[in-house]
Design a protein around this motif. Sequence first.
Motif, PDB file in Angstrom:
ATOM      1  N   ALA A  94       0.866  -1.174   0.000  1.00 15.68           N
ATOM      2  CA  ALA A  94       0.000   0.000   0.000  1.00 15.68           C
ATOM      3  C   ALA A  94       0.900   1.221   0.000  1.00 15.68           C
ATOM      4  O   ALA A  94       2.076   1.148   0.349  1.00 15.68           O
ATOM      5  N   GLY A  95       0.344   2.341  -0.427  1.00 19.74           N
ATOM      6  CA  GLY A  95       1.109   3.580  -0.405  1.00 19.74           C
ATOM      7  C   GLY A  95       1.977   3.775  -1.624  1.00 19.74           C
ATOM      8  O   GLY A  95       1.541   3.603  -2.767  1.00 19.74           O
ATOM      9  N   LEU A  96       3.244   4.131  -1.392  1.00 21.66           N
ATOM     10  CA  LEU A  96       4.187   4.455  -2.465  1.00 21.66           C
ATOM     11  C   LEU A  96       5.160   3.302  -2.658  1.00 21.66           C
ATOM     12  O   LEU A  96       5.790   2.836  -1.703  1.00 21.66           O
ATOM     13  N   ALA A  97       5.300   2.838  -3.894  1.00 22.48           N
ATOM     14  CA  ALA A  97       6.254   1.768  -4.210  1.00 22.48           C
ATOM     15  C   ALA A  97       7.322   2.312  -5.148  1.00 22.48           C
ATOM     16  O   ALA A  97       7.009   2.848  -6.212  1.00 22.48           O
ATOM     17  N   VAL A  98       8.572   2.180  -4.747  1.00 30.18           N
ATOM     18  CA  VAL A  98       9.705   2.572  -5.582  1.00 30.18           C
ATOM     19  C   VAL A  98      10.099   1.336  -6.384  1.00 30.18           C
ATOM     20  O   VAL A  98      10.594   0.355  -5.832  1.00 30.18           O
ATOM     21  N   VAL A  99       9.854   1.371  -7.695  1.00 34.82           N
ATOM     22  CA  VAL A  99       9.970   0.171  -8.528  1.00 34.82           C
ATOM     23  C   VAL A  99      11.122   0.320  -9.524  1.00 34.82           C
ATOM     24  O   VAL A  99      11.139   1.249 -10.334  1.00 34.82           O
ATOM     25  N   ALA A 100      12.071  -0.606  -9.469  1.00 32.93           N
ATOM     26  CA  ALA A 100      13.183  -0.603 -10.420  1.00 32.93           C
ATOM     27  C   ALA A 100      12.733  -1.206 -11.747  1.00 32.93           C
ATOM     28  O   ALA A 100      11.999  -2.194 -11.778  1.00 32.93           O
ATOM     29  N   THR A 101      13.167  -0.597 -12.830  1.00 32.11           N
ATOM     30  CA  THR A 101      12.815  -1.070 -14.177  1.00 32.11           C
ATOM     31  C   THR A 101      14.085  -1.351 -14.976  1.00 32.11           C
ATOM     32  O   THR A 101      15.172  -0.907 -14.592  1.00 32.11           O
ATOM     33  N   PRO A 102      13.985  -2.081 -16.084  1.00 34.02           N
ATOM     34  CA  PRO A 102      15.179  -2.446 -16.852  1.00 34.02           C
ATOM     35  C   PRO A 102      16.000  -1.245 -17.294  1.00 34.02           C
ATOM     36  O   PRO A 102      15.459  -0.174 -17.592  1.00 34.02           O
ATOM     37  N   ILE A 103      17.336  -1.437 -17.348  1.00 31.07           N
ATOM     38  CA  ILE A 103      18.217  -0.361 -17.823  1.00 31.07           C
ATOM     39  C   ILE A 103      18.448  -0.459 -19.324  1.00 31.07           C
ATOM     40  O   ILE A 103      19.105   0.405 -19.904  1.00 31.07           O
ATOM     41  N   GLY A 104      17.897  -1.481 -19.962  1.00 29.33           N
ATOM     42  CA  GLY A 104      18.049  -1.634 -21.409  1.00 29.33           C
ATOM     43  C   GLY A 104      17.210  -2.776 -21.924  1.00 29.33           C
ATOM     44  O   GLY A 104      16.240  -2.577 -22.660  1.00 29.33           O
ATOM     45  N   ASN A 105      17.540  -3.986 -21.518  1.00 31.23           N
ATOM     46  CA  ASN A 105      16.809  -5.170 -21.951  1.00 31.23           C
ATOM     47  C   ASN A 105      15.488  -5.262 -21.201  1.00 31.23           C
ATOM     48  O   ASN A 105      15.457  -5.429 -19.979  1.00 31.23           O
ATOM     49  N   LEU A 106      14.370  -5.151 -21.908  1.00 33.53           N
ATOM     50  CA  LEU A 106      13.053  -5.105 -21.270  1.00 33.53           C
ATOM     51  C   LEU A 106      12.702  -6.396 -20.551  1.00 33.53           C
ATOM     52  O   LEU A 106      11.796  -6.419 -19.711  1.00 33.53           O
ATOM     53  N   ALA A 107      13.413  -7.472 -20.853  1.00 28.97           N
ATOM     54  CA  ALA A 107      13.149  -8.748 -20.180  1.00 28.97           C
ATOM     55  C   ALA A 107      13.709  -8.777 -18.767  1.00 28.97           C
ATOM     56  O   ALA A 107      13.438  -9.717 -18.014  1.00 28.97           O
ATOM     57  N   ASP A 108      14.463  -7.746 -18.379  1.00 24.53           N
ATOM     58  CA  ASP A 108      15.093  -7.743 -17.057  1.00 24.53           C
ATOM     59  C   ASP A 108      14.163  -7.311 -15.931  1.00 24.53           C
ATOM     60  O   ASP A 108      14.580  -7.281 -14.772  1.00 24.53           O
TER      61      ASP A 108
END
Length: 286
Positions: A8-22
Amino acid sequence: MARSKRWAGLAVVATPIGNLADITARAATMLEEADVIACEDTRTTAKLLRAHGIGSPLTPYHEHNAERARPALLARLLRGERVALVSDAGTPLISDPGYKLVRAAIAQGVPVTTAPGPSAPLAALAVSGLPTDRFLFAGFLPPRPGQRKSALADIAAVRVSLIFFESPRRLAASLADMAEVLGPREAAVCRELTKLHEEVRRGTLPALAAQYGAEGPPKGEVVVVVGPPAAPAATDQDEIDRLLGRALEGESLRDAVDAVAAATGAPRKAVYARALARREGGKDGA
């Protein structure tokens, strides 16, 4: 996808740095469950969402609109909505304004969680071949040569691997300034990590500066990793005594010890013991 009750609330979500499958499975689930995703560039994040079949709404949140957008995001959080914060690539809050939103959420008692994952500084460190036990991420260096050299001088003595972001067009100049200020340390230039044209060049700072100076600016995202300074050679005890004798004439014991330890690279504890011996036993020590 069923809505979970795990965040709940705020989630800090890491996303791929290049390859979208990461993207991690948990990150994809949290993005799907979010009532809104706050992102640097909606076009970039939309591409990621399409690749993974995620339909959550997007709203821009970046350095140019953060002061205006933050109150609206906080209002949504205080209404009980789930807000996911992402950057264009990698882990949010690294060289972007996300930390201000996190601080504001914490101040309002809003839960803050994270879905950890890709990080360009850590990815570069992992493939650099340089020491990983202690490191300092220094972000982007100043664009002006004088300020850049000053910033490098401030951290030159820190005995850790250094990690920098750099723009391709300033890369050769920055490497040359690093070579001048930091010396011929081992380094790695990591470009387009996880992407089709990923490249890691390893060598000394002078050699890398010469290579990129001759070739011109490369393409893509760049991370520079610089190894720690070499361990200082053992300093002769007579030299330490000579420097202590001079320093103790005009400085306090503490300041004299700090100055001699910094100048010689000798352990501060050993220099302090020698200074005490000189003070208690006379000029020639105990």
